[in-house]
Design a protein around this motif. Structure first.
Motif, PDB file in Angstrom:
ATOM      1  N   GLU A 268       0.844  -1.183  -0.014  1.00 34.29           N
ATOM      2  CA  GLU A 268      -0.073  -0.040  -0.030  1.00 34.29           C
ATOM      3  C   GLU A 268       0.856   1.264  -0.128  1.00 34.29           C
ATOM      4  O   GLU A 268       1.696   1.158   0.592  1.00 34.29           O
ATOM      5  N   PHE A 269       0.409   2.291  -0.634  1.00 28.64           N
ATOM      6  CA  PHE A 269       1.247   3.461  -0.782  1.00 28.64           C
ATOM      7  C   PHE A 269       0.298   4.533  -1.346  1.00 28.64           C
ATOM      8  O   PHE A 269      -0.814   4.464  -1.737  1.00 28.64           O
ATOM      9  N   MET A 270       0.747   5.868  -1.161  1.00 29.07           N
ATOM     10  CA  MET A 270      -0.115   7.085  -1.619  1.00 29.07           C
ATOM     11  C   MET A 270       1.118   7.522  -2.618  1.00 29.07           C
ATOM     12  O   MET A 270       2.425   7.533  -2.472  1.00 29.07           O
ATOM     13  N   VAL A 271       0.350   8.086  -3.906  1.00 30.70           N
ATOM     14  CA  VAL A 271       1.067   8.834  -4.845  1.00 30.70           C
ATOM     15  C   VAL A 271       0.791  10.167  -4.890  1.00 30.70           C
ATOM     16  O   VAL A 271      -0.390  10.371  -5.305  1.00 30.70           O
ATOM     17  N   THR A 272       1.765  11.150  -4.748  1.00 25.65           N
ATOM     18  CA  THR A 272       1.441  12.587  -4.904  1.00 25.65           C
ATOM     19  C   THR A 272       1.838  13.092  -6.327  1.00 25.65           C
ATOM     20  O   THR A 272       3.141  12.943  -6.595  1.00 25.65           O
ATOM     21  N   LEU A 273       0.885  13.226  -7.133  1.00 23.42           N
ATOM     22  CA  LEU A 273       1.339  13.529  -8.635  1.00 23.42           C
ATOM     23  C   LEU A 273       2.013  14.668  -8.784  1.00 23.42           C
ATOM     24  O   LEU A 273       1.881  15.568  -8.173  1.00 23.42           O
ATOM     25  N   ASN A 274       3.157  14.538  -9.738  1.00 19.81           N
ATOM     26  CA  ASN A 274       4.121  15.524  -9.772  1.00 19.81           C
ATOM     27  C   ASN A 274       3.742  16.227 -11.153  1.00 19.81           C
ATOM     28  O   ASN A 274       3.775  15.508 -12.230  1.00 19.81           O
ATOM     29  N   THR A 275       3.403  17.506 -11.602  1.00 17.03           N
ATOM     30  CA  THR A 275       3.189  18.028 -12.918  1.00 17.03           C
ATOM     31  C   THR A 275       4.272  17.953 -13.743  1.00 17.03           C
ATOM     32  O   THR A 275       4.031  17.853 -14.993  1.00 17.03           O
ATOM     33  N   GLN A 276       5.480  18.093 -13.177  1.00 19.26           N
ATOM     34  CA  GLN A 276       6.825  17.828 -14.333  1.00 19.26           C
ATOM     35  C   GLN A 276       6.458  16.407 -14.735  1.00 19.26           C
ATOM     36  O   GLN A 276       6.872  16.348 -15.973  1.00 19.26           O
ATOM     37  N   GLU A 326       6.882   7.162 -11.862  1.00 21.92           N
ATOM     38  CA  GLU A 326       6.868   7.771 -13.024  1.00 21.92           C
ATOM     39  C   GLU A 326       5.880   8.789 -12.976  1.00 21.92           C
ATOM     40  O   GLU A 326       5.763   9.841 -14.139  1.00 21.92           O
ATOM     41  N   TYR A 327       4.873   8.837 -12.190  1.00 22.32           N
ATOM     42  CA  TYR A 327       3.748   9.932 -12.170  1.00 22.32           C
ATOM     43  C   TYR A 327       4.080  11.104 -10.949  1.00 22.32           C
ATOM     44  O   TYR A 327       3.425  11.923 -10.744  1.00 22.32           O
ATOM     45  N   GLY A 328       4.945  10.508  -9.713  1.00 21.89           N
ATOM     46  CA  GLY A 328       4.981  11.505  -8.840  1.00 21.89           C
ATOM     47  C   GLY A 328       5.799  10.758  -7.547  1.00 21.89           C
ATOM     48  O   GLY A 328       6.426   9.783  -7.809  1.00 21.89           O
TER      49      GLY A 328
END
Length: 595
Positions: A268-276, A326-328
């Motif tokens: 389990e984990f959380m991803v904080t999306l990175n705009t870059q 790859e997303y955040g």
């Protein structure tokens, strides 16, 4: 814990470790940013964070007021969760610490200082060629100061504060010891990560909140002074507590054998999306869910604005997290070994049954049909890969197990051990294929029994492929070790990615966003045009000649540009044969080799 401490017990130590972990977690990105090469895989902070989080989780599973037992739990968690060179070194620092206090209920200042010193001694032994100006130096100088400190009357808080201050001074001096750090204008990333941990220790001992105005260091080439960074708010979230399991009735658990669990890790984990990151690869929840579904079952993906929560049962958690990164950025990471949990449940139920005088019926839990003895093959292979295409190549060459990993998400020692244990062979060759995974692979050798493990020190994907091609099934292990090592050493390896910041390195003026070419891990070209950088890299790879050039295209490679590279080689080097394969690797547009 603000009162003056003359002794430190396991409970106090656990509080120190938890605050050290929190400080490191909050600042992992800052540690990543100190990576010497300006490539998008600066993962020292991530590796140290995941490693230390693994240690904290094991300590929380086995809390003890006995500092020897508490330190042993931490060391075990660090060892099994160690990722990358920095993570392995971190695990060795606290492994030595744990050995020093193993039989102690509590320690006074002199014993604590000796424990830090023994940790340093063990870490240095774990590294074949220790380099000064790294995390090793920071730990060594801090421990040395601790030994000096106890020559006068003192207490635990005073000792730890002195150790921390000396670590900070040693970190500031690392650019003077390692020229590449001074050239790039940074301090050592691993040393900075260790300093964050020690900072947390100090705050725990003084019973103060983590300093929101904490100043980490940034080396400026024109001066030996270090500047403060902007204050950063401290999140109240801490490392995720262990999820409590539920006991099912005996008959329900008996229907499942532990070895029948296909996907062994509840992740389990959380991803904080990175705009870059999402500029080049927009996040689509449906597509993301479909991609992760190939890695396991019990998948749950829920997104809310810039946060994505993921739950999955997977065999290789690193593969899942690699895709997510790859997303955040990742947080709230929790990985539970369901096979261990299931075994514990069965054992607890058996003990309860025996207590109730039902041992005969309880034994049914463990009755299994006789298994035929597994015939061990003479050889087996475990390779670490990045990209589905490259993984397919390793499997076609005979790899029994392939771990998806690489720069942006190094597999842990436990990942490697788990993979090796699934190979029924007398001798298993491990191909790390990345210099940052070598130590974790070598550490795995010490943890596996019943078979011989041999690490072939391949530092790149092309070296790993060359080593497997050189293998001769009918030869003795020693002969194959030499054949594979020689084949790997004869390969010229190159890769093309992009710069994540401005820098000057080895006379190259590199701008953020430039395409950079690495020849045997050294940056030799930088250009705003991808094809120009690729051509310069190819010229460098072939400067001493070559018969075959192999191109592995990344997941973001353009087909038209790939064909233009093939044409360039055929027109410029008419005697060179060109092969092109779909690698599918992240981060690197192209991996190129010359033999």
């Amino acid at each position: 814990m603000s009162k003056r401490l003359n002794v430190l017990n396991g409970t106090d130590f656990m509080r120190m470790v938890e605050m050290g972990a929190e400080q490191l977690r909050l600042n992992a990105d800052k540690v990543n940013a100190l990576n010497v090469f300006p490539v998008p895989d600066g993962d020292t902070g991530t590796n140290m964070n995941l490693t230390f989080t693994s240690g904290v989780e094991e300590l929380r599973r086995r809390p003890s007021s006995h500092i020897g037992k508490a330190a042993e739990a931490l060391a075990k968690g660090l060892l099994m969760g160690a990722r990358g060179n920095s993570g392995v070194i971190l695990s060795q620092l606290f492994r030595g610490f744990a050995k020093s206090v193993a039989n102690m209920q509590e320690v006074h200042a002199e014993q604590l200082a000796a424990a830090f010193q023994q940790g340093v001694d063990m870490a240095y032994k774990a590294v074949v060629k220790p380099v000064e100006g790294t995390i090793l130096t920071v730990a060594k100088e801090a421990a040395k100061q601790g030994i000096q400190h106890i020559k006068r009357p003192t207490n635990i808080q005073s000792l730890m504060n002195d150790i921390y201050n000396r670590a900070s001074e040693a970190l500031a001096h690392t650019p003077e010891q390692l020229p590449v750090l001074k050239q790039v204008g940074v301090v050592d990333a691993g040393g900075q990560g260790l300093l964050f941990i020690y900072n947390g220790f100090v705050h725990a001992l003084t019973d103060s909140a983590i300093d929101t105005a904490y100043t980490d260091v940034e080396h400026t080439p024109s001066s030996t002074r270090y500047l403060a960074v902007a204050p950063r708010a401290v999140s109240s979230a801490s490392v995720t507590d262990k999820q409590q399991g539920h006991h099912e009735p005996v008959s329900a658990q008996a229907k499942l054998a532990t070895e029948d669990i296909v996907f062994g890790y509840c992740t389990e984990f959380m991803v904080t999306l990175n705009t870059q990151k999402t500029k080049s690869r927009p996040f689509e929840e449906h597509d993301f869910r479909e991609r992760l579904s190939a890695f396991g079952d019990s998948l749950l993906v829920v997104s809310d604005d810039d946060l994505v929560r993921v739950h999955i049962h997977a065999e290789y958690p690193g593969t899942v997290m690699n895709a997510a990164m790859e997303y955040g950025e990742l947080s709230r990471i929790k990985i539970e070994n369901m096979r261990d949990q299931h075994s514990h449940i069965l054992m607890e139920e058996l003990e309860q049954a025996e207590h109730n005088h039902h041992a005969a019926s309880a034994s049914v839990l463990f009755q299994q049909a006789p298994k035929e003895a597994v015939k061990l093959q003479p050889y087996g292979f475990m390779a670490i890969s990045a990209g589905a295409g490259i993984s397919g190549i390793f499997k076609s060459l005979g790899a029994d197990q392939v771990i998806h990993g690489g720069q942006s998400m190094n597999p842990s020692t436990e990942d490697i051990v788990q993979a090796v244990n699934q190979i029924d062979a007398q001798t298993v060759f491990i191909l790390p294929n990345n210099s940052n995974i070598l130590l974790a692979a070598e550490q795995a050798v010490q943890l596996v029994e019943g078979k011989t493990l041999v690490v072939i020190p391949t530092r790149t994907i092309p070296q790993g492929i060359a080593a497997m091609i050189a293998f001769q099934e009918n030869e003795e292990p020693e002969v194959n070790i030499n054949l594979m090592r020689q084949a790997a050493e004869q390969v010229e390896s190159g890769a093309v990615t992009y710069a994540v910041r401005d820098t000057t390195l080895d006379g190259l003026d590199i701008k953020q966003g430039d395409y950079i070419g690495l020849h045997n891990s050294k940056i030799i070209t930088a250009d705003e045009n991808l094809l120009t950088a690729c051509r310069a890299l190819i010229d460098s790879l072939l400067v001493r000649g070559g018969e075959v050039v192999t191109i592995y295209t990344g997941e973001e490679a353009n087909e038209e540009q790939s064909q233009q590279l093939v044409q360039y080689i055929e027109q410029t080097y008419s005697d060179v044969e060109v092969e092109i394969h779909r690698g599918g690797q992240p981060v690197y547009f192209y991996i190129i080799s010359a033999e």
